[in-house]
Scaffold this active site. Structure first.
Site, PDB file in Angstrom:
ATOM      1  N   GLU A  40       0.829  -1.202   0.000  1.00 30.18           N
ATOM      2  CA  GLU A  40       0.000   0.000   0.000  1.00 30.18           C
ATOM      3  C   GLU A  40       0.871   1.262   0.000  1.00 30.18           C
ATOM      4  O   GLU A  40       1.920   1.306   0.631  1.00 30.18           O
ATOM      5  CB  GLU A  40      -0.872  -0.031   1.253  1.00 30.18           C
ATOM      6  CG  GLU A  40      -1.764   1.167   1.489  1.00 30.18           C
ATOM      7  CD  GLU A  40      -2.512   1.062   2.813  1.00 30.18           C
ATOM      8  OE1 GLU A  40      -3.549   1.719   2.954  1.00 30.18           O
ATOM      9  OE2 GLU A  40      -2.054   0.315   3.714  1.00 30.18           O
ATOM     10  N   LYS A 107      -9.537   2.418  -2.241  1.00 29.08           N
ATOM     11  CA  LYS A 107      -9.798   1.774  -0.950  1.00 29.08           C
ATOM     12  C   LYS A 107     -11.186   2.148  -0.439  1.00 29.08           C
ATOM     13  O   LYS A 107     -11.487   3.317  -0.196  1.00 29.08           O
ATOM     14  CB  LYS A 107      -8.720   2.204   0.046  1.00 29.08           C
ATOM     15  CG  LYS A 107      -8.728   1.482   1.373  1.00 29.08           C
ATOM     16  CD  LYS A 107      -7.548   1.963   2.217  1.00 29.08           C
ATOM     17  CE  LYS A 107      -7.396   1.227   3.517  1.00 29.08           C
ATOM     18  NZ  LYS A 107      -6.220   1.744   4.289  1.00 29.08           N
ATOM     19  N   CYS A 141      -5.434  -3.115   2.504  1.00 30.98           N
ATOM     20  CA  CYS A 141      -5.213  -3.087   3.939  1.00 30.98           C
ATOM     21  C   CYS A 141      -6.494  -3.293   4.752  1.00 30.98           C
ATOM     22  O   CYS A 141      -7.005  -4.400   4.838  1.00 30.98           O
ATOM     23  CB  CYS A 141      -4.491  -1.791   4.315  1.00 30.98           C
ATOM     24  SG  CYS A 141      -3.590  -1.901   5.887  1.00 30.98           S
TER      25      CYS A 141
END
Length: 253
Positions: A40, A107, A141
Site C-alpha cells: 500500500e 480503498k 489493507c
C-alpha cells in the site's frame, strides 16, 4: 501464473529513493514473473500528508511503473495517492506488461482508527481485473476486516484476491487470520503484501503471505526485505471448487 510479492522497507515519504530500492529487487531476481505486487502507498509509506504526495492517475508514479512493466514484461499492482476533487484516494493501479493502465481500485474502507478518513476519500465499489484469464479481486489493507467486499468477488468466482497493506506488527495475527479466512470462505488464492521496517509511529514485521483455496499457507516472509515468488495453480483451484462446491450456496442476505 508466477507472482512476485515485494515486501520492503520504504524510505519515509521519499519517492525517488523508493524507486531505486524497488529497481534493486527487480534487477537481481533471476526468476521470471508475470505480476509484481507492491505494498500500500508503495512509494511513500502510510502517510497522512495526502495532499502533498497526491498525483494524477497518469502521474510520475504511473510513468515509472509503466516503463518498468514494459522493460520486464510483467504486470504491476502498485499503490498510489491519487488526487481527487475533494480529498485524495488511497488507490491501487493495475498496469499491464505493455505499460497500460488496466484498472484502478480505490480503498473502500479508510482506516478511521488512524484518521485516514479525514485525509482520504473512500472508494465506492469492488474492482476485479484480469491477467491471462486469471480473474483477480483487488483490496487495500483495512478492507480485509470487511468480508462483504470479498463475497462480491466470490460471486464472480475470482481466482485470486490481492490485499496490499501497511499493517503494523501489533495486530499482525489479525492480518494472518483474516487472509486465511478470505482464502477459505472464497475458495481462492489470497496474496497479502505488507511492508516491513519502521515509519515515524509504527513497526511492521511484514508477514507478506500467500494462501491457497483450502487456506494452506504456501509462503510467508517475516522481518526482512524480500521479493517472494509464488505460483497460482488454476487447475488445483478448480479441483477444490468441484470437490467442495460451497460457493454455489452463497446467499447475499
Amino acid at each position: 501464473m508466477k507472482i512476485g510479492l515485494l515486501q520492503y522497507n520504504p524510505v519515509w515519504e521519499d519517492k525517488d529513493a523508493n524507486k531505486q530500492k524497488i529497481l534493486s529487487f527487480v534487477e537481481k531476481t533471476e526468476e521470471k514473473i508475470e505480476l509484481l505486487v507492491l505494498p500500500e502507498m508503495s512509494l511513500t509509506g502510510f502517510t497522512m500528508n495526502a495532499e502533498q504526495f497526491a498525483e494524477g492517475i497518469g502521474g510520475d508514479t504511473f510513468r515509472f511503473f509503466s516503463a518498468l512493466a514494459q522493460e520486464k514484461s510483467f504486470d504491476v499492482f502498485v499503490g498510489i495517492i491519487e488526487r481527487g476533487k475533494q480529498k485524495p484516494f488511497n488507490t491501487l493501479l493495475h498496469i499491464n506488461s505493455k505499460g497500460k493502465l488496466i484498472k484502478l481500485y480505490r480503498k473502500v474502507h479508510p482506516f478511521s482508527y488512524s484518521k485516514e478518513n479525514q485525509f482520504y476519500n473512500a472508494g465506492s465499489k469492488p474492482v476485479t481485473t484480469k491477467i491471462k484469464k486469471n480473474l483477480i479481486g483487488l483490496s487495500i489493507c483495512y478492507d480485509l476486516r470487511f468480508p462483504e467486499l470479498y463475497r462480491k468477488y466470490a460471486k464472480k468466482r475470482v481466482h485470486l484476491i490481492v490485499d496490499i497493506a501497511n499493517w503494523p506488527d501489533t495486530r499482525i495475527e489479525h492480518w494472518r487470520t483474516l487472509l486465511k479466512a478470505r482464502a477459505i470462505e472464497n475458495q481462492c488464492y489470497v496474496a497479502g503484501v505488507n511492508r516491513v521496517g519502521d515509519d515515524p509511529k509504527l513497526h511492521y514485521n511484514g508477514c507478506t503471505s500467500f494462501y491457497d483455496p483450502m487456506g494452506n499457507l504456501l509462503a510467508e516472509v517475516i522481518e526482512e526485505e524480500k521479493l517472494l515468488i509464488v505460483e497460482l495453480n488454476k487447475n488445483y483451484l478448480n479441483e477444490v471448487r468441484e470437490k467442495f462446491p460451497f460457493l454455489d450456496d452463497i446467499k447475499m442476505i
